[in-house]
Scaffold this motif. Structure first.
Motif, short mmCIF file in Angstrom:
data_model
loop_
_atom_site.label_atom_id
_atom_site.label_comp_id
_atom_site.label_asym_id
_atom_site.label_seq_id
_atom_site.Cartn_x
_atom_site.Cartn_y
_atom_site.Cartn_z
N PHE A 186 33.23 43.45 60.90
CA PHE A 186 32.50 44.21 61.92
C PHE A 186 33.04 43.88 63.31
O PHE A 186 33.33 44.79 64.10
CB PHE A 186 31.01 43.89 61.86
N ALA A 187 33.19 42.60 63.60
CA ALA A 187 33.68 42.19 64.92
C ALA A 187 35.10 42.70 65.15
O ALA A 187 35.43 43.18 66.25
CB ALA A 187 33.64 40.67 65.04
N ARG A 188 35.93 42.62 64.11
CA ARG A 188 37.32 43.08 64.27
C ARG A 188 37.38 44.60 64.44
O ARG A 188 38.10 45.12 65.30
CB ARG A 188 38.16 42.64 63.07
N GLY A 189 36.62 45.33 63.63
CA GLY A 189 36.62 46.79 63.73
C GLY A 189 36.08 47.27 65.06
O GLY A 189 36.63 48.19 65.68
N LEU A 190 35.00 46.63 65.53
CA LEU A 190 34.44 46.99 66.83
C LEU A 190 35.44 46.70 67.93
O LEU A 190 35.62 47.50 68.86
CB LEU A 190 33.14 46.23 67.06
N GLY A 191 36.12 45.55 67.83
CA GLY A 191 37.12 45.21 68.83
C GLY A 191 38.26 46.21 68.88
O GLY A 191 38.72 46.61 69.96
N GLN A 192 38.72 46.64 67.71
CA GLN A 192 39.80 47.63 67.67
C GLN A 192 39.35 48.96 68.23
O GLN A 192 40.11 49.65 68.92
CB GLN A 192 40.28 47.79 66.22
N LEU A 193 38.11 49.33 67.96
CA LEU A 193 37.56 50.56 68.51
C LEU A 193 37.52 50.48 70.04
O LEU A 193 37.92 51.42 70.74
CB LEU A 193 36.17 50.81 67.94
N ARG A 236 41.14 39.69 43.67
CA ARG A 236 41.79 39.00 44.79
C ARG A 236 41.79 39.85 46.05
O ARG A 236 41.56 39.36 47.15
CB ARG A 236 43.22 38.62 44.41
N LEU A 237 42.04 41.14 45.88
CA LEU A 237 42.11 42.02 47.04
C LEU A 237 40.78 42.15 47.74
O LEU A 237 40.66 41.97 48.96
CB LEU A 237 42.61 43.40 46.62
N PHE A 238 39.73 42.48 46.97
CA PHE A 238 38.44 42.77 47.59
C PHE A 238 37.59 41.52 47.76
O PHE A 238 36.85 41.40 48.73
CB PHE A 238 37.70 43.82 46.76
N GLY A 239 37.72 40.58 46.83
CA GLY A 239 36.96 39.34 46.98
C GLY A 239 37.55 38.44 48.04
O GLY A 239 36.84 37.61 48.61
N GLY A 240 38.84 38.61 48.31
CA GLY A 240 39.47 37.75 49.30
C GLY A 240 39.43 38.28 50.71
O GLY A 240 40.01 37.68 51.63
N MET A 241 38.80 39.44 50.89
CA MET A 241 38.72 39.99 52.24
C MET A 241 37.81 39.13 53.11
O MET A 241 37.02 38.33 52.62
CB MET A 241 38.19 41.43 52.20
N SER A 242 37.90 39.31 54.40
CA SER A 242 37.06 38.56 55.33
C SER A 242 35.60 38.98 55.16
O SER A 242 35.28 39.98 54.50
CB SER A 242 37.52 38.81 56.76
N GLY A 266 27.64 53.58 60.33
CA GLY A 266 28.54 53.73 59.20
C GLY A 266 28.87 52.40 58.56
O GLY A 266 28.91 52.29 57.32
N PHE A 267 29.10 51.38 59.37
CA PHE A 267 29.43 50.06 58.83
C PHE A 267 28.25 49.50 58.05
O PHE A 267 28.41 48.96 56.95
CB PHE A 267 29.83 49.11 59.95
#
Length: 249
Positions: free
Chosen positions: A230-237, A218-224, A165-166
Motif C-alpha cells: 500500500f505504501a509503495r503503490g501510494l508513493g508511486q501514484l 514462492r511468488l505470491f507468498g513471498g511478496m511484501s 480498490g486496494f
C-alpha cells in the motif's frame, strides 16, 4: 413563512433536522448509527434493518422511526459516522500536499479495514456533516498543488479510488498465502493443462516448467506485506501526481 420553514425541515436529511423534541429523548441519532454500524461490523451490511437496530437498542421498531425516517436515512447516518473516523488531525494538513494526502489515504484505509462492509455499502450520505469535513480536509491537502479546482477534485477522487480498490482487492479478499497446499497443487494442475497449450507463454515463463505449485507459493507468498505494498503503490501514484503538479496540469 413558519409553515414553509417547517415543511423544509420536514424534508431535510436527518443531520439537518433537530433531534426529536421531547425533553429527554431516549436515543440520539448517533447512538442509533453506532448500533447499526456494530451490527454491520459483526454480521455484514445485509444484517442491518430498522427492526434489528431497534431490537439491539431495546426499543420498538416504531420508536426508531421517531428518530430516523427510513432504512436509507439510517444508512446515511452510518455513512456519516464512518466518515468521522476518516478525519485526520489538523496538523497532518500543514506538512505539504504529498504528506497530507498520504495521511488521509492511510486514515481512510485504516477505517475501511475496521468496517470492510463500508467499501461496498457506503454512498447514501451525500454531503453530510462529516462528508463535508472530510472533503474540506481533502481540499486543504491539495491546496498547495496550485492545480485548478477540477484537477484538485480529480486528484482527491484518484486517491480515494486507489485506497478503496486496494482495500477491496488486498485487505478484504484472502490472498494466495491463505490457500492450503492441496488447493495450490490443484491450481497448479489446472495451470499445467492450460500452459501446455502454448497460449500463455508469459505465465509459463513466470512459473517455469517444474513445480508450479511451489512457484506459485514462492511468488505470491513471498511478496511484501499489504502495508508495504500500500505504501509503495501510494508513493508511486503520488510520484506521478508530482510530475503533473510540476507541469501545472
Amino acid at each position: 413563512m413558519a409553515s414553509e420553514s417547517s415543511e423544509s425541515t420536514q424534508h431535510a436529511p436527518a443531520w439537518a433536522r433537530p433531534e426529536p423534541g421531547s425533553r429527554r429523548p431516549r436515543f440520539t441519532r448517533r447512538q442509533i448509527a453506532e448500533a447499526a454500524v456494530a451490527i454491520a461490523d459483526a454480521e455484514g451490511i445485509d444484517a442491518v434493518s430498522m427492526r434489528r437496530v431497534a431490537a439491539d437498542l431495546g426499543a420498538g421498531t416504531m420508536t426508531l422511526y421517531h428518530y430516523v425516517k427510513s432504512k436509507s436515512e439510517l444508512e446515511a447516518l452510518m455513512d456519516d459516522l464512518i466518515l468521522s473516523e476518516m478525519l485526520v488531525d489538523s496538523s497532518a494538513l500543514t506538512t505539504g500536499w504529498r504528506d497530507a494526502l498520504t495521511a488521509i489515504a492511510h486514515q481512510t484505509r485504516d477505517t475501511l479495514i475496521r468496517h470492510p462492509w463500508a467499501v461496498y455499502g457506503m454512498g447514501g450520505g451525500g454531503m453530510s456533516p462529516n462528508a463535508l469535513r472530510h472533503f474540506e480536509q481533502s481540499l486543504a491537502a491539495v491546496d498547495g498543488t496550485g492545480l485548478p479546482g477540477t484537477a484538485k477534485v480529480e486528484l482527491i477522487e484518484l486517491i480515494d479510488d486507489f485506497v478503496c480498490g486496494f482495500v477491496a482487492k488486498t485487505d478484504i479478499e484472502p490472498g494466495a498465502e491463505s490457500l492450503s497446499d492441496e488447493t495450490m497443487r490443484a491450481i497448479a494442475g489446472y495451470l499445467d493443462t492450460q500452459l501446455d497449450t502454448g497460449h500463455f507463454p508469459q505465465v509459463a515463463k513466470l512459473l517455469g516448467g517444474a513445480d508450479r505449485a511451489g512457484a506459485l507459493r514462492r511468488l505470491f507468498g513471498g511478496m511484501s506485506t499489504p502495508d508495504e505494498r500500500f505504501a509503495r503503490g501510494l508513493g508511486q501514484l503520488l510520484d506521478g501526481v508530482a510530475v503533473a503538479v510540476d507541469r501545472g496540469i
